[in-house]
Design a protein around this motif. Structure first.
Motif, mmCIF file in Angstrom:
data_model
loop_
_atom_site.group_PDB
_atom_site.id
_atom_site.type_symbol
_atom_site.label_atom_id
_atom_site.label_comp_id
_atom_site.label_asym_id
_atom_site.label_seq_id
_atom_site.Cartn_x
_atom_site.Cartn_y
_atom_site.Cartn_z
ATOM 1 N N ASN A 176 -1.927 16.063 45.858
ATOM 2 C CA ASN A 176 -2.882 15.179 46.525
ATOM 3 C C ASN A 176 -2.647 13.785 45.949
ATOM 4 O OD1 ASN A 176 -5.118 14.081 47.853
ATOM 5 N ND2 ASN A 176 -6.416 15.837 47.419
ATOM 6 N N THR A 177 -3.526 12.861 46.231
ATOM 7 C CA THR A 177 -3.350 11.481 45.770
ATOM 8 C C THR A 177 -3.153 11.426 44.256
ATOM 9 O OG1 THR A 177 -4.681 10.735 47.621
ATOM 10 C CG2 THR A 177 -4.343 9.169 45.835
ATOM 11 N N LYS A 178 -3.971 12.151 43.501
ATOM 12 C CA LYS A 178 -3.809 12.185 42.041
ATOM 13 C C LYS A 178 -2.591 13.045 41.726
ATOM 14 C CE LYS A 178 -8.637 11.570 40.914
ATOM 15 N NZ LYS A 178 -9.833 12.118 40.312
ATOM 16 N N GLY A 179 -1.689 12.493 40.949
ATOM 17 C CA GLY A 179 -0.500 13.241 40.572
ATOM 18 C C GLY A 179 0.663 13.096 41.540
ATOM 19 N N CYS A 180 0.438 12.419 42.658
ATOM 20 C CA CYS A 180 1.505 12.224 43.641
ATOM 21 C C CYS A 180 2.318 10.992 43.245
ATOM 22 C CB CYS A 180 0.940 12.064 45.044
ATOM 23 S SG CYS A 180 2.228 12.069 46.308
ATOM 24 N N LEU A 181 3.553 11.219 42.885
ATOM 25 C CA LEU A 181 4.436 10.139 42.462
ATOM 26 C C LEU A 181 5.214 9.597 43.664
ATOM 27 C CD1 LEU A 181 5.806 11.899 39.264
ATOM 28 C CD2 LEU A 181 3.941 10.219 39.412
ATOM 29 N N GLY A 198 -1.724 11.692 49.411
ATOM 30 C CA GLY A 198 -0.538 12.112 48.684
ATOM 31 C C GLY A 198 0.539 12.686 49.582
ATOM 32 N N VAL A 199 1.032 13.867 49.215
ATOM 33 C CA VAL A 199 2.080 14.549 49.978
ATOM 34 C C VAL A 199 1.637 14.763 51.425
ATOM 35 C CG1 VAL A 199 3.173 16.831 50.232
ATOM 36 C CG2 VAL A 199 3.305 15.606 48.051
ATOM 37 N N MET A 200 0.364 15.058 51.635
ATOM 38 C CA MET A 200 -0.145 15.313 52.988
ATOM 39 C C MET A 200 0.007 14.077 53.870
ATOM 40 S SD MET A 200 -3.520 17.516 51.877
ATOM 41 C CE MET A 200 -3.827 16.591 50.376
ATOM 42 N N THR A 201 -0.381 12.924 53.359
ATOM 43 C CA THR A 201 -0.243 11.682 54.119
ATOM 44 C C THR A 201 1.226 11.359 54.362
ATOM 45 O OG1 THR A 201 -2.309 10.758 53.265
ATOM 46 C CG2 THR A 201 -0.701 9.186 54.098
ATOM 47 N N ALA A 202 2.047 11.473 53.318
ATOM 48 C CA ALA A 202 3.459 11.115 53.442
ATOM 49 C C ALA A 202 4.174 12.006 54.455
ATOM 50 C CB ALA A 202 4.141 11.194 52.083
ATOM 51 N N GLY A 259 6.094 19.655 45.175
ATOM 52 C CA GLY A 259 5.303 19.419 43.978
ATOM 53 C C GLY A 259 3.965 20.137 44.055
ATOM 54 N N GLY A 260 2.995 19.650 43.305
ATOM 55 C CA GLY A 260 1.643 20.182 43.419
ATOM 56 C C GLY A 260 1.079 20.750 42.135
ATOM 57 N N GLY A 261 -0.245 20.895 42.172
ATOM 58 C CA GLY A 261 -0.995 21.441 41.051
ATOM 59 C C GLY A 261 -1.696 22.724 41.443
ATOM 60 N N SER A 262 -2.922 22.885 40.963
ATOM 61 C CA SER A 262 -3.636 24.143 41.183
ATOM 62 C C SER A 262 -4.001 24.372 42.655
ATOM 63 C CB SER A 262 -4.898 24.198 40.310
ATOM 64 O OG SER A 262 -5.776 23.135 40.631
ATOM 65 N N GLY A 263 -4.315 23.310 43.402
ATOM 66 C CA GLY A 263 -4.614 23.479 44.827
ATOM 67 C C GLY A 263 -3.400 23.966 45.586
ATOM 68 N N THR A 264 -2.244 23.414 45.245
ATOM 69 C CA THR A 264 -0.994 23.853 45.862
ATOM 70 C C THR A 264 -0.711 25.302 45.503
ATOM 71 O OG1 THR A 264 -0.140 21.607 45.753
ATOM 72 C CG2 THR A 264 1.484 23.373 46.023
ATOM 73 N N LEU A 265 -0.956 25.663 44.261
ATOM 74 C CA LEU A 265 -0.741 27.043 43.840
ATOM 75 C C LEU A 265 -1.681 27.988 44.586
ATOM 76 C CD1 LEU A 265 0.928 28.872 42.044
ATOM 77 C CD2 LEU A 265 -0.711 28.466 40.205
ATOM 78 N N SER A 266 -2.916 27.548 44.833
ATOM 79 C CA SER A 266 -3.866 28.350 45.606
ATOM 80 C C SER A 266 -3.351 28.605 47.020
ATOM 81 C CB SER A 266 -5.223 27.633 45.660
ATOM 82 O OG SER A 266 -6.090 28.262 46.562
ATOM 83 N N GLU A 267 -2.848 27.547 47.676
ATOM 84 C CA GLU A 267 -2.298 27.705 49.031
ATOM 85 C C GLU A 267 -1.042 28.577 49.009
ATOM 86 O OE1 GLU A 267 -3.196 23.827 51.642
ATOM 87 O OE2 GLU A 267 -2.345 23.400 49.667
ATOM 88 N N THR A 268 -0.236 28.415 47.963
ATOM 89 C CA THR A 268 0.962 29.241 47.816
ATOM 90 C C THR A 268 0.576 30.709 47.688
ATOM 91 O OG1 THR A 268 2.137 27.401 46.770
ATOM 92 C CG2 THR A 268 3.036 29.610 46.410
#
Length: 169
Positions: free
Chosen positions: A13-18, A46-50, A105-114
């Motif tokens: 998401n926006t936080k952590g998105c490089l 973040g990744v979603m917008t891009a 990329g991604g953090g815990s939300g991405t892992l949840s969707e995965t």
């Protein structure tokens, strides 16, 4: 009429998105649109917008499934917004709406969707070397059930090519 392929793009998401994540996600979005597939994302930053931006720039169709009630909270590149009001539970809707998933990329939300996609045996491709929560599982499985392998890719083009191959009959 033949149903269009629906490819979910997930990641930071926006936080952590490089900037590197955004560049890769944008290119993934372009490639999804060029393939004639529909891009699905979580509709936020973040990744979603891009990814949605890339798909729109390539004249693709984009769907944002957002956790909020208010459709105006979606990013500007979502053609269709589905406001769920479900908070984090919307991760399951994202996974179940997709024919296949690309992970940037991604953090815990991405892992949840995965995990949701894994439990429902959705084909998945993850971009390697992005220091994400999914990195330990790339080219392997999330658990002993070996439901579906998370295939690794090194470039956006390779990721889309691989997901299309996995989705081919």
């Amino acid at each position: 009429m033949v149903k269009k392929r629906q490819i979910l793009v997930i990641g930071n998401n926006t936080k952590g998105c490089l900037p590197n994540h955004e560049k890769i996600a944008y290119e993934v979005g372009v490639e999804i649109a060029k393939s004639g597939s529909v891009l699905i994302c979580g509709g936020l930053g973040g990744v979603m917008t891009a990814a949605a931006h890339g798909a729109k720039d390539a004249n693709g169709l984009t769907v944002g499934i957002i956790p909020q009630n208010d459709p105006s909270e979606a990013n500007e590149f979502c053609d269709i917004v589905i406001p769920t009001g479900m908070g984090l539970a919307r991760d399951f809707l994202n996974a179940l709406s997709a024919d296949g998933v690309i992970i940037v990329g991604g953090g815990s939300g991405t892992l949840s969707e995965t995990c949701a996609a894994y439990m429902h045996k959705k084909p998945m491709v993850a971009i390697r070397n992005l220091n994400s929560s999914v990195d330990p599982y790339i080219d392997g499985y999330l658990d002993h059930r070996e439901n579906i392998k998370i295939v690794g890719a090194d470039t956006p083009q390779e990721a889309v090519q691989k997901i299309l191959e996995l989705l081919s009959p």
